[in-house]
Design an enzyme around this catalytic site. Structure first.
Site: not given
Length: 209
Positions: A81, A190, A192
């Site tokens: 990001c 992202h 994650e």
């Protein structure tokens, strides 16, 4: 099991990144310690919020030097990001220009789109030969939260050397969604927070360490 440091410079979803990289198969530490960050098998540079704040925070822990030292030795780094954005030359927000680390040429600018931020799931267009996206279906979606991005890729490697692999996405206009350039990789989305596709991408990155 490879060792990975999540660089703690006061920005980013540190714990969610830590858990995701651990689940992908790494021994993870969250720290700003320069020695640990340089010596780990992999380094993750997260980032959320404003470009200027992230750039300032990174420099406050000598993160720009850490990244530079790792890359000089061919040691993998993954930006996420705003942690990707600050790897470029500069960011422009509300008319204010802030220097990035300059690992890649380019300017992070506000996207031209009817709805901002670009928040939610989107597909990406990965190039052939990508290691990050190996085994990931082209229709898979990744989770984005941003209003700014790099809208033009200008770096070209010297003839005979490996060209950077640039992945694109679209929200109002095309923007850089990921880059693979030697030891330096980064994603605007992202991983994650991107479910199974993000987990596969992180496993793929760990496979390069």
């Amino acid at each position: 099991m490879p060792s990975v440091v999540i660089l703690d410079y006061g920005s980013g979803n540190l714990r969610s990144a830590e858990r995701a990289v651990e689940r992908a198969g790494a021994d993870v530490a969250v720290t700003a310690d320069p020695h640990a960050a340089v010596e780990a098998d992999g380094l993750v540079v997260p980032g959320v919020g404003a470009f200027s704040a992230c750039a300032e925070g990174l420099r406050s822990v000598q993160g720009d030097r850490i990244v530079g030292k790792r890359l000089a030795g061919g040691r993998p780094v993954l930006g996420i990001c705003v942690g990707m954005q600050i790897l470029f030359d500069r960011g422009v927000e509300h008319g204010v220009e802030t220097e990035g680390t300059g690992e890649w040429p380019g300017t992070v600018e506000r996207l031209h789109a009817d709805i901002l931020p670009h928040m939610g799931w989107n597909t990406v267009r990965a190039p052939g030969g990508s290691r990050l996206f190996d085994g990931i279906d082209p229709d898979e979606r990744f989770y984005f939260v941003h209003s700014y991005a790099v809208r033009e890729w200008t770096l070209r490697s010297e003839l005979g050397s490996a060209q950077p692999l640039v992945t694109w996405a679209r929200h109002g206009e095309d923007f850089v969604a990921a880059v693979e350039n030697g030891a330096l990789s980064a994603t605007q989305f992202h991983p994650e927070k991107s479910g199974d596709a993000g987990a596969q991408l992180l496993r793929n990155w760990l496979g390069t360490l």
